[in-house]
Design a protein around this motif. Structure first.
Motif, PDB file in Angstrom:
ATOM      1  N   LYS B 246      27.968   5.049 -31.312  1.00 30.64           N
ATOM      2  CA  LYS B 246      27.651   6.366 -30.717  1.00 30.64           C
ATOM      3  C   LYS B 246      26.146   6.518 -30.639  1.00 30.64           C
ATOM      4  O   LYS B 246      25.478   6.604 -31.668  1.00 30.64           O
ATOM      5  N   THR B 247      25.636   6.537 -29.436  1.00 34.28           N
ATOM      6  CA  THR B 247      24.183   6.574 -29.287  1.00 34.28           C
ATOM      7  C   THR B 247      23.782   7.708 -28.369  1.00 34.28           C
ATOM      8  O   THR B 247      24.615   8.431 -27.825  1.00 34.28           O
ATOM      9  N   VAL B 248      22.463   7.835 -28.214  1.00 29.89           N
ATOM     10  CA  VAL B 248      21.894   8.836 -27.331  1.00 29.89           C
ATOM     11  C   VAL B 248      21.060   8.100 -26.296  1.00 29.89           C
ATOM     12  O   VAL B 248      20.249   7.242 -26.653  1.00 29.89           O
ATOM     13  N   CYS B 249      21.248   8.407 -25.043  1.00 26.79           N
ATOM     14  CA  CYS B 249      20.527   7.701 -23.988  1.00 26.79           C
ATOM     15  C   CYS B 249      19.032   7.966 -24.097  1.00 26.79           C
ATOM     16  O   CYS B 249      18.601   9.083 -24.377  1.00 26.79           O
ATOM     17  N   GLN B 250      18.245   6.925 -23.852  1.00 26.83           N
ATOM     18  CA  GLN B 250      16.801   7.047 -24.016  1.00 26.83           C
ATOM     19  C   GLN B 250      16.085   7.261 -22.700  1.00 26.83           C
ATOM     20  O   GLN B 250      14.866   7.246 -22.646  1.00 26.83           O
ATOM     21  N   GLY B 251      16.865   7.447 -21.623  1.00 25.96           N
ATOM     22  CA  GLY B 251      16.224   7.436 -20.307  1.00 25.96           C
ATOM     23  C   GLY B 251      15.407   8.663 -19.993  1.00 25.96           C
ATOM     24  O   GLY B 251      14.432   8.583 -19.269  1.00 25.96           O
ATOM     25  N   CYS B 252      15.845   9.831 -20.493  1.00 25.20           N
ATOM     26  CA  CYS B 252      15.076  11.030 -20.175  1.00 25.20           C
ATOM     27  C   CYS B 252      15.347  12.074 -21.236  1.00 25.20           C
ATOM     28  O   CYS B 252      16.079  11.832 -22.188  1.00 25.20           O
ATOM     29  N   ALA B 253      14.754  13.258 -21.061  1.00 24.08           N
ATOM     30  CA  ALA B 253      14.839  14.272 -22.107  1.00 24.08           C
ATOM     31  C   ALA B 253      16.171  14.995 -22.144  1.00 24.08           C
ATOM     32  O   ALA B 253      16.378  15.854 -22.983  1.00 24.08           O
ATOM     33  N   THR B 254      17.081  14.644 -21.241  1.00 28.62           N
ATOM     34  CA  THR B 254      18.388  15.296 -21.310  1.00 28.62           C
ATOM     35  C   THR B 254      19.150  14.852 -22.547  1.00 28.62           C
ATOM     36  O   THR B 254      19.878  15.620 -23.156  1.00 28.62           O
ATOM     37  N   GLY B 255      18.979  13.577 -22.914  1.00 28.99           N
ATOM     38  CA  GLY B 255      19.643  13.110 -24.129  1.00 28.99           C
ATOM     39  C   GLY B 255      21.147  13.048 -23.998  1.00 28.99           C
ATOM     40  O   GLY B 255      21.876  13.511 -24.875  1.00 28.99           O
ATOM     41  N   ILE B 296      17.244  -2.941 -24.787  1.00 35.45           N
ATOM     42  CA  ILE B 296      17.314  -3.572 -26.104  1.00 35.45           C
ATOM     43  C   ILE B 296      16.848  -5.015 -26.049  1.00 35.45           C
ATOM     44  O   ILE B 296      16.357  -5.562 -27.030  1.00 35.45           O
ATOM     45  N   ASP B 297      16.997  -5.643 -24.894  1.00 36.18           N
ATOM     46  CA  ASP B 297      16.624  -7.057 -24.821  1.00 36.18           C
ATOM     47  C   ASP B 297      15.547  -7.351 -23.800  1.00 36.18           C
ATOM     48  O   ASP B 297      15.180  -8.514 -23.639  1.00 36.18           O
ATOM     49  N   GLU B 298      15.042  -6.335 -23.081  1.00 30.38           N
ATOM     50  CA  GLU B 298      14.045  -6.615 -22.046  1.00 30.38           C
ATOM     51  C   GLU B 298      12.646  -6.353 -22.561  1.00 30.38           C
ATOM     52  O   GLU B 298      12.365  -5.291 -23.104  1.00 30.38           O
ATOM     53  N   ARG B 299      11.781  -7.287 -22.361  1.00 22.97           N
ATOM     54  CA  ARG B 299      10.343  -7.141 -22.629  1.00 22.97           C
ATOM     55  C   ARG B 299      10.105  -6.675 -24.059  1.00 22.97           C
ATOM     56  O   ARG B 299       9.320  -5.790 -24.294  1.00 22.97           O
ATOM     57  N   LEU B 454       2.725  -4.927 -34.485  1.00 21.67           N
ATOM     58  CA  LEU B 454       3.884  -5.015 -35.367  1.00 21.67           C
ATOM     59  C   LEU B 454       5.160  -4.755 -34.560  1.00 21.67           C
ATOM     60  O   LEU B 454       5.205  -3.816 -33.775  1.00 21.67           O
ATOM     61  N   PRO B 455       6.183  -5.568 -34.761  1.00 17.76           N
ATOM     62  CA  PRO B 455       7.409  -5.419 -33.945  1.00 17.76           C
ATOM     63  C   PRO B 455       8.316  -4.321 -34.495  1.00 17.76           C
ATOM     64  O   PRO B 455       8.705  -4.361 -35.656  1.00 17.76           O
ATOM     65  N   ALA B 456       8.637  -3.364 -33.668  1.00 17.07           N
ATOM     66  CA  ALA B 456       9.517  -2.280 -34.117  1.00 17.07           C
ATOM     67  C   ALA B 456      10.880  -2.430 -33.455  1.00 17.07           C
ATOM     68  O   ALA B 456      11.011  -3.052 -32.406  1.00 17.07           O
ATOM     69  N   THR B 457      11.873  -1.855 -34.095  1.00 17.94           N
ATOM     70  CA  THR B 457      13.184  -1.850 -33.463  1.00 17.94           C
ATOM     71  C   THR B 457      13.231  -0.731 -32.456  1.00 17.94           C
ATOM     72  O   THR B 457      12.574   0.289 -32.583  1.00 17.94           O
ATOM     73  N   GLY B 458      14.005  -0.953 -31.456  1.00 15.31           N
ATOM     74  CA  GLY B 458      14.173   0.107 -30.481  1.00 15.31           C
ATOM     75  C   GLY B 458      15.498   0.787 -30.702  1.00 15.31           C
ATOM     76  O   GLY B 458      16.158   0.652 -31.719  1.00 15.31           O
ATOM     77  N   TYR B 459      15.899   1.451 -29.686  1.00 13.75           N
ATOM     78  CA  TYR B 459      17.184   2.111 -29.635  1.00 13.75           C
ATOM     79  C   TYR B 459      18.295   1.079 -29.831  1.00 13.75           C
ATOM     80  O   TYR B 459      18.226  -0.012 -29.333  1.00 13.75           O
ATOM     81  N   GLY B 460      19.296   1.417 -30.584  1.00 10.85           N
ATOM     82  CA  GLY B 460      20.437   0.525 -30.736  1.00 10.85           C
ATOM     83  C   GLY B 460      20.342  -0.394 -31.928  1.00 10.85           C
ATOM     84  O   GLY B 460      21.360  -0.895 -32.400  1.00 10.85           O
ATOM     85  N   GLU B 461      19.137  -0.631 -32.405  1.00 12.19           N
ATOM     86  CA  GLU B 461      19.029  -1.523 -33.559  1.00 12.19           C
ATOM     87  C   GLU B 461      18.858  -0.754 -34.857  1.00 12.19           C
ATOM     88  O   GLU B 461      18.866  -1.346 -35.925  1.00 12.19           O
ATOM     89  N   ALA B 462      18.620   0.538 -34.760  1.00 15.20           N
ATOM     90  CA  ALA B 462      18.435   1.347 -35.957  1.00 15.20           C
ATOM     91  C   ALA B 462      18.890   2.760 -35.661  1.00 15.20           C
ATOM     92  O   ALA B 462      18.888   3.208 -34.516  1.00 15.20           O
TER      93      ALA B 462
END
Lengths: 205, 527, 404
Positions: B246-255, B296-299, B454-462
């Motif tokens: 269960k996640t929250v979309c990161q594309g815009c402020a609508t969430g 999660i896997d791009e760039r 420093l490498p940080a996790t993005g959405y989906g990994e934490a």
């Protein structure tokens, strides 16, 4: 189905029988754990029951329930030809505190059956003469038939050799493995406070 | 509250609701294909037929039919009640409805299912919908018999490209018109319609157009069968191998609330599906959000680096602590990120304000894009409001303001979270300052030459909390293991603080959330 | 020179003595299927024994929770792997009890015939191995030859000599082959002839009888308390056979006797098995006479039984049916059941817990020889070390079933 045995037990032990059913014709009672041994003694010696054989004793793990484990005993009477399933619910949600009185003084079969239940589930049987692991080696950690024991986990007594480029040391390669089943794969939580790369010196003092 | 009876169970309903709506709210599923709680009623599939008993004193509405009598070997006249579609029949107080308990309804369901499968191609092995297909599920539950037709099924076009995202297979289509209604009602672009008649019915795109509105992937989502498939997901994974987080979309402020489908055996991510939330996105998501799982896997930044050279995480953190200790605090600019979670920004704030004593804070993030009045917001950052709430009264500057300060020489060192420069066209305006330490999950304009990366996790990994434009704080779950050496940004920042001798007081997410207090508690977010 | 102790009473001799611990370890030719017995000896007498099993534990019950109901069949096969058909049938009956379905009559006779063939193979193995361990190698080879004949029939039917995975919930994987009846009848004749020859070799042999008679006795009361069932219990004089006491399939309609021993020693256990073998042959002949030559073998329920392959490849309903049953598993309604049959070693019970999805929640195999092996300690205590061999052999402990 005639629930004769259930009625008998209810009459003799009012309050001890918490639930009863006869699904698929198997008479089943759920008793209060403190009365486990008492009811079993009566089942063995009382004439209308005369359960001379404890044919099976095992446990089932319901991690969403409280109490968590259900100890299931199947009795059979050679003289009367009837069977009864007796259950008791013990144990807290986190798996601790699963104890019940041993039936080893009543039936010889309880000895090994309870050892197996201890081995697989971690249920302690008070009064058992020799409660140690039976199917697994003594150095084994954990109780494998619990639902939170990862089915993929391996505990070799002798460490595997580190062979490069072998991707089949774990039970399955990355693209194999059954897709069904409740317990699929362990999720490594990133919320691990003991990350020594990030936090030098381990946990804070 | 008015109630009606469904199979001897009392179901309360709001005035104006239909039977199926009230049953859906009570958790009872009446089988259906064409009905959707977020769309208008079409009542063309006839799967939700139920028997409505006549009110007392009124005659039953019945049909004269002929049915085969085996013992007589002939057709005999019979009467059967006229069944009503539960999606269209309004509920009335005291109404008595029979579904499971009526043999006519069970027979009707079996017949409808047989009819729908009459011309259906034998595509299960190659159809993406297998495993989440209503035809399969309802066949097993309601029909479980063979069809009685011996003719060749009707053949229609297969694998028709409708647009940049969707492929249509006319043979699999049951013409429920959910896609047509969705495009017209929700996306406000009636580009799809039904053509031909009878069993030659198929969905078609308006001539000269393609299915290119910004919610085209939702047509695939509402399609109950495998007729509409997404080009992005086709043939990539079988759904029974996937688990949903269960996640929250990161594309815009609508969430928008989403499900992130991943394969736990490999940790690969495959797609988004919308998650129902009446307060935020109802049942829908936009195409940008649906495809946003790729981030999660791009760039990605997955390894630490010092001065552009790869480094271990431990030594990079050591260097970061050294360089921050030496940085002049009145000329240190701290860039928070509206792309990162509240926890990440809270840790950065703790490190910058409490440990380093910095006072200049700026908000970085992606530049504004296109919004609309359906779902999309022009602010393409998931957590702008979250960062602002964290700062409270402390002044939070924009990126152009930071550029001005850098140009004036007031800021010479930067501690940045994330890699985006907001409304600036690129990072050239910031070239007067050195990016001392950058904690980022993906590449971006700010990371041309950081000193310590420093490498940080993005959405989906934490796990993370994101506050949407309406102020609703929502949790996004961890789904897949972190890529490479990445760690949650809050953990890296706490690690730097520990090396500077000032523990921030938390090592675990639960501890951080405890320190955050009310700011991170989700306010009534639907699960 | 005179012997040192000629005039001395033995009790006056203060010779240092301590019990010897001997490890009859898991890798031992007589410890069938890996069992470790640590015995404490004074001289040759066993004072105490600690029987340690678990060397063949493969985690079946855990694995069953990770697949579908049909995927449990290979696991139960590998429990008692000398008579896998009996395990298959037992598990299939347990699932069918939970589903509330009954297989067609032809299938019931077929299951009985195959099951009894498996029982013959089990008893041939046990008795043959017992003979070999006592030094009689020839009868072992003859019995194994007879077992091969039985396995050839099973290979023709199921495709494998051992571990067939032939049972299915709702029927069998394939119908009987055309030559099944004649081949089986011919095989039975041959097998019984071999058994007769072996009996002539063994049952008049003084050494063989001396090594088995009176060795490792157990009282009926002890056996019942230990939960013994099957030939080991019947050797003690208790006539309990699930096929007679609680008939399942069509056992109530066939004539057969239940051989019962008297003393409960190893010889009785050996003889009971030989006699049961003949009864099994009797059951098989009757079953073959009664089994129809045509007709359905699987129950006619599309939710349980796979469709024929032509339908799967040509109709959508067949594809969906195949897909649902294979990918999601049989949807056995939530609940629990205990179902029991007479396997080679006794009452093989299955305690199944279902949660309504296609995956089993708990599959408990009640292994008859687990309980029998728990009695090994009592049986060999007080016996001599050499008696461990025939005693253990007569219990017919199959490692796969004991440890799972």
């Amino acid at each position: 189905m005639a629930k004769v045995l259930i009625e008998l037990v209810r009459q003799h032990f009012p309050g001890a029988v918490l639930e009863a059913h006869a699904q698929h014709g198997d008479e089943t009672i759920v008793v209060d754990p403190p009365r486990w041994h008492e009811v079993a003694t009566w089942l063995r010696s009382a004439a209308p029951a005369s359960m001379d054989m404890l044919s099976d004793l095992t446990a089932v793990d319901y991690p969403d329930r409280d109490p968590r484990f259900e100890i299931v005993a199947h009795f059979y009477s050679l003289t009367r030809g009837h069977r009864l399933r007796m259950k008791a619910r013990v144990g807290a949600r986190d798996g601790t505190g699963a104890r019940i009185r041993s039936l080893a003084d009543l039936w010889g079969s309880a000895n090994w059956l309870e050892r197996e239940a201890w081995d697989m589930f971690g249920v302690v049987f008070d009064g058992h003469p020799d409660l140690r692991r039976i199917l697994l080696y003594p150095e084994f950690e954990g109780h494998p038939l619990r639902k939170d024991y990862d089915a993929q986990r391996i505990q070799p007594l002798i460490e595997y050799r580190d062979v490069p480029d072998i991707d089949k040391v774990a039970p399955f390669g990355p693209h194999e493995g059954m897709s069904f089943g409740r317990q699929t794969h362990a999720r490594r939580a990133s919320d691990d406070g003991a990350d020594t790369e990030v936090f030098p010196g381990g946990e804070p003092s | 509250m008015p109630t009606f009876k469904l199979d001897d169970r009392e179901i309360p309903f709001e005035p104006g609701e239909t039977i199926i709506q009230a049953a859906h709210r009570a958790g009872i599923e009446i089988p259906h294909y064409c009905w959707h709680p977020g769309l208008s009623v079409a009542a063309n599939c006839r799967m939700c037929l139920v028997e409505v008993l006549p009110p007392p004193g009124r005659p039953a509405l019945s049909l004269a039919v002929m049915s085969w009598d085996e013992s007589q070997g002939a057709y005999v006249d019979q009467k059967k009640p006229k069944l009503q579609p539960a999606c269209q029949q309004g509920a009335a107080d005291g109404m008595e409805v029979r579904a499971e308990t009526s043999p006519h309804v069970l027979r009707a369901r079996s017949s409808v299912q047989e009819l729908l499968l009459l011309n259906h191609p034998v595509d299960c092995p190659i159809c993406d919908q297998a495993g989440e297909c209503r035809l399969q599920d309802y066949w097993l539950e309601h029909q479980s018999s063979s069809k009685r037709m011996r003719d060749e099924p009707v053949h229609k076009p297969k694998a028709v490209s409708f647009g940049p995202t969707i492929v249509y297979d006319a043979e699999r289509c049951i013409v429920c018109t959910r896609c047509v209604r969705f495009s017209a009602e929700v996306a406000k672009d009636p580009v799809l319609s039904v053509r031909q008649r009878g069993n030659l019915n198929e969905i078609t795109v308006a001539p000269g157009r393609s299915l290119d509105h910004p919610y085209s992937l939702m047509t695939e989502y509402v399609c109950p069968v495998g007729a509409l498939t997404a080009k992005d997901f086709r043939f990539k994974a079988r759904v029974w191998f996937l688990r949903s987080a269960k996640t929250v979309c990161q594309g815009c402020a609508t969430g928008c609330n989403a499900f992130l489908d991943h394969d736990p055996r490999t940790g690969a991510v495959y797609r988004h599906r919308p998650r129902e939330n009446a307060a935020v996105n109802r049942y829908w998501m936009c195409d940008e959000g649906m495809l946003d799982y790729r981030r999660i896997d791009e760039r990605r930044i997955t390894a630490a680096a010092v001065s552009g050279e790869a480094s271990t995480l431990g030594s990079a953190l050591d260097r970061a602590a050294v360089v921050l200790r030496e940085a002049p605090r009145d000329r240190l600019g701290v860039v928070l990120s509206a792309q990162h979670s509240t926890e990440d920004n809270f840790a950065l704030l703790g490190l910058a304000r409490d440990v380093l004593g910095a006072t200049s804070f700026f908000l970085g993030g992606r530049p504004a894009g296109q919004g609309d009045d359906v779902l999309r917001d022009a602010d393409k950052n998931p957590n702008t409001r979250g960062v602002r709430e964290l700062l409270g009264a402390t002044p939070l500057g924009t990126m152009p303001e930071l550029a001005a300060k850098v140009a004036a020489g007031a800021i010479t060192e930067l501690l940045v979270l994330g890699a985006d420069v907001g409304e600036l066209p690129d990072a050239s305006a910031l070239s007067g300052a050195r990016v001392a330490v950058a904690v980022a999950s993906a590449e971006g304009p700010l990371l041309s030459r950081p000193y310590v990366l420093l490498p940080a996790t993005g959405y989906g990994e934490a796990d993370g909390t994101y506050v949407n434009r309406a102020g609703l704080a929502q949790h996004s779950e961890e789904a897949v293991p972190a890529r490479g050496d990445a760690r949650p940004a809050w953990k890296l920042l706490a690690g730097i603080a520990a090396r500077l001798g000032k523990d921030l007081g938390y090592r675990k997410l639960t501890e951080l959330r405890g320190a955050l207090g009310g700011a991170a508690a989700p306010a009534g977010a639907a699960e | 020179m005179e012997p040192l102790d000629r005039d001395l009473d033995h009790s006056e001799l203060e010779l240092p003595a301590e019990p010897m611990m001997l490890d009859m370890g898991p890798a031992h030719p007589c410890m069938h299927g890996t069992v470790r017995t640590v015995v404490e000896l004074t001289g040759e007498r066993i004072v105490r024994a600690d029987v340690q099993v678990g060397y063949l534990h493969r985690g079946f019950e855990k694995m069953c929770e990770r697949g579908t109901w049909t995927q449990v069949f290979p696991y139960v096969d590998r429990a008692n792997y000398i008579s896998p058909m009996l395990n298959n049938v037992g598990f299939a009956l347990a699932c069918e009890k939970m589903l509330g379905i009954e297989v067609p009559e032809r299938c019931q006779w077929y299951r009985m015939a195959l099951g009894e063939l498996a029982r013959i193979s089990d008893h041939l193995t046990c008795d043959g191995a017992m003979a070999m361990e006592l030094g009689a190698f020839t009868p072992f080879l003859w019995m194994v030859k007879a077992r091969e004949m039985v396995w050839e029939v099973l290979e023709e039917e199921t495709g494998a000599r051992l571990t067939h995975s032939f049972g299915r919930v709702g029927g069998m994987a394939h119908p009987p082959t055309d030559g099944f009846k004649e081949t089986t009848r011919a095989t039975l004749d041959q097998v019984l002839k071999v058994v007769e020859e072996c009996e002539r070799l063994l049952l008049g042999n003084r050494i063989f009888l001396d090594r088995l008679e009176g060795v490792g006795p157990i009282t009926a009361a002890d056996a019942i308390s230990l939960g013994w069932t099957g030939p080991c219990l019947r050797a003690c004089g208790v006539p309990y056979d699930v096929r007679k006491a609680h008939p399942y399939l069509r056992y109530a309609e066939v004539d057969f006797d239940v051989p019962v021993g008297v003393h409960g020693d190893s010889l009785d256990r050996f003889l009971v098995r030989l006699a049961e073998l003949r009864q099994s042959a009797r059951i098989i002949r009757q079953a073959l006479d009664r089994m129809a030559d045509s007709g359905p073998v699987n129950v006619d329920d599309p939710r349980v039984v796979l469709p024929p392959k032509e339908e799967v490849y040509s109709t959508i309903e067949g594809t969906i049916r195949h897909f649902k049953i294979v990918m999601e598993g049989l949807k056995i309604p939530a609940g629990e059941v205990y179902s029991y049959t007479e396997a080679g070693n006794g009452e093989l019970g299955f305690y199944l817990v279902s949660d309504g999805s296609g995956t089993p929640y708990r599959v408990r195999i009640r292994p008859p020889c687990f309980l029998i092996t728990s009695g090994l300690e009592r049986v060999i205590t007080g016996q001599m070390i050499a008696d461990v061999v025939p005693c253990f052999g007569s219990l017919n402990m199959i490692g796969g079933e004991c440890d799972r």
